[in-house]
Enzyme design. Structure first.
Site, PDB file in Angstrom:
ATOM      1  N   LYS A  52       0.842  -1.204   0.000  1.00  0.00           N
ATOM      2  CA  LYS A  52       0.000   0.000   0.000  1.00  0.00           C
ATOM      3  C   LYS A  52       0.879   1.257   0.000  1.00  0.00           C
ATOM      4  O   LYS A  52       0.614   2.223  -0.708  1.00  0.00           O
ATOM      5  CB  LYS A  52      -0.954  -0.026   1.210  1.00  0.00           C
ATOM      6  CG  LYS A  52      -2.072  -1.054   1.019  1.00  0.00           C
ATOM      7  CD  LYS A  52      -2.898  -1.350   2.260  1.00  0.00           C
ATOM      8  CE  LYS A  52      -3.860  -2.497   1.955  1.00  0.00           C
ATOM      9  NZ  LYS A  52      -4.676  -2.920   3.092  1.00  0.00           N
ATOM     10  N   GLN A  96      -4.879  -1.716   9.266  1.00  0.00           N
ATOM     11  CA  GLN A  96      -4.790  -3.048   8.651  1.00  0.00           C
ATOM     12  C   GLN A  96      -5.391  -4.111   9.581  1.00  0.00           C
ATOM     13  O   GLN A  96      -5.045  -4.194  10.754  1.00  0.00           O
ATOM     14  CB  GLN A  96      -3.311  -3.357   8.338  1.00  0.00           C
ATOM     15  CG  GLN A  96      -3.090  -4.630   7.532  1.00  0.00           C
ATOM     16  CD  GLN A  96      -3.648  -4.567   6.119  1.00  0.00           C
ATOM     17  OE1 GLN A  96      -3.694  -3.522   5.484  1.00  0.00           O
ATOM     18  NE2 GLN A  96      -4.115  -5.699   5.621  1.00  0.00           N
ATOM     19  N   ASP A 119     -11.268   2.535   3.469  1.00  0.00           N
ATOM     20  CA  ASP A 119     -11.621   1.114   3.343  1.00  0.00           C
ATOM     21  C   ASP A 119     -13.136   0.946   3.146  1.00  0.00           C
ATOM     22  O   ASP A 119     -13.592  -0.124   2.764  1.00  0.00           O
ATOM     23  CB  ASP A 119     -11.255   0.366   4.651  1.00  0.00           C
ATOM     24  CG  ASP A 119      -9.900  -0.312   4.590  1.00  0.00           C
ATOM     25  OD1 ASP A 119      -9.517  -0.796   3.510  1.00  0.00           O
ATOM     26  OD2 ASP A 119      -9.238  -0.376   5.644  1.00  0.00           O
TER      27      ASP A 119
HETATM   28  N1  GUN Z   1      -7.099  -6.995   5.753  1.00  0.00           N
HETATM   29  C1  GUN Z   1      -7.376  -7.728   4.652  1.00  0.00           C
HETATM   30  N2  GUN Z   1      -7.916  -6.953   3.696  1.00  0.00           N
HETATM   31  C2  GUN Z   1      -7.979  -5.709   4.197  1.00  0.00           C
HETATM   32  C3  GUN Z   1      -8.434  -4.474   3.676  1.00  0.00           C
HETATM   33  O1  GUN Z   1      -8.913  -4.355   2.538  1.00  0.00           O
HETATM   34  N3  GUN Z   1      -8.320  -3.396   4.514  1.00  0.00           N
HETATM   35  C4  GUN Z   1      -7.818  -3.503   5.762  1.00  0.00           C
HETATM   36  N4  GUN Z   1      -7.766  -2.407   6.496  1.00  0.00           N
HETATM   37  N5  GUN Z   1      -7.388  -4.632   6.273  1.00  0.00           N
HETATM   38  C5  GUN Z   1      -7.467  -5.731   5.496  1.00  0.00           C
END
Ligand code: GUN
Length: 284
Positions: A52, A96, A119
């Site tokens: 990211k 995350q 998100d």
């Molecule tokens: N863990 C797995 N996929 C995601 C996601 O799309 N966003 C976040 N914040 N955590 C995750």
């Protein structure tokens, strides 16, 4: 033999569009900023967070990483979220998941300001998705839709089957397909006649988290198969939820793993962060 929908190709296009818009924002003195919070030492989360941050650099965003120890208390985490909610240079906040088990994911999601919730996990954004009036789309389902659009696949009137009912993927995925007038069925671990239902799908989305769960006998000839799974086998090899080798012989379109939906999730996160930065500055 199915045509491959390359997440690398489609995500590169999305990121190029985001970068071009980011360049225009910079001319106005605005640089989109994303804060990424990671708690503990989950190796998969570390890889995702690194990817990211790398994507932010590619499109010209500022990214700030907040790596907190496993021992972080909920109070400390909520304090950080509060600080980031107030920080003008940060337009998107992502925590995350999964979090260590002593931390309440719901409390953290609820604490992120909906305007910075890139998100789209906050209940207010989830509600907006339900009624089709959204600022942010959840990144993974939005990435799947982008691949469908890129490939010129029509959703309207099609039988769409989503396997998996998570809040992050399955449920919003079903809603986005419904918004495009698909006839949508959500299957899950208690579904009876799974094979029968799946084999009627024109568009089949697998979000189960089990390697090779979708076998060729579950897939209709000519179906579009989108594989959201990212599973690591004992050998270390990554694979999706779909038995790729067998299913690609029957499907009309299929997404690979790796190089499919995964890169799309990150590209859509960039798109959401850009939208958040524009909205924060009153730009349509
Ligand atoms: N863990 C797995 N996929 C995601 C996601 O799309 N966003 C976040 N914040 N955590 C995750």
């Amino acid at each position: 033999m199915a045509k491959l929908i390359s997440g690398k190709e489609v995500s590169a296009r999305v990121k190029a569009e985001v970068k071009a818009e980011c360049d225009r924002l910079k001319e106005k003195g605005i640089t989109p900023g994303l804060a990424v919070i990671i708690v503990g030492n989950d190796p998969a989360s570390r890889v995702y967070v690194n990817n990211k941050k790398k994507a932010c650099a590619e499109v010209g965003f500022v990214s700030e990483e907040y790596a907190l120890p496993e021992s972080t208390t909920e109070e400390q985490l909520l304090e950080l979220v509060d600080e980031l909610n107030k920080k003008d240079t940060i337009h998107g906040i992502l925590c995350q998941l999964p979090l260590p088990s002593h931390l309440d994911e719901k409390a953290v999601i609820n604490a992120i300001s909906p305007e910075k919730d890139v998100d789209a996990f906050h209940p207010s954004n989830v509600g907006k998705i339900m009624i089709g009036d959204y600022t942010f789309l959840p990144c993974t389902p939005a990435g799947v839709m982008e691949m469908i659009h890129f490939s010129g696949i029509e959703v309207s009137g099609k039988n769409c089957v989503v396997i998996g009912r998570s809040n992050i993927v399955g449920k919003p995925m079903a809603m986005l397909l419904l918004h495009e007038n698909g006839t949508v069925t959500i299957c899950h671990s208690r579904t009876k006649n799974l094979k029968e239902i799946c084999s009627q799908a024109d568009i089949l989305v697998a979000a189960v988290g089990r390697p090779n769960f979708v076998t060729a006998d579950m897939v209709k000839d000519g179906a579009v198969v989108l594989d959201v799974g990212i599973n690591r086998l004992k050998s270390g090899k990554l694979c999706g939820d779909v038995d790729f080798e067998a299913v690609e012989k029957k499907a009309s379109y299929i997404t690979p793993v790796p190089g499919g939906v995964g890169p799309m999730t990150i590209a859509m996160l960039m798109k959401n962060t850009l939208s958040a930065a524009k909205a924060a500055n009153g730009i349509e």
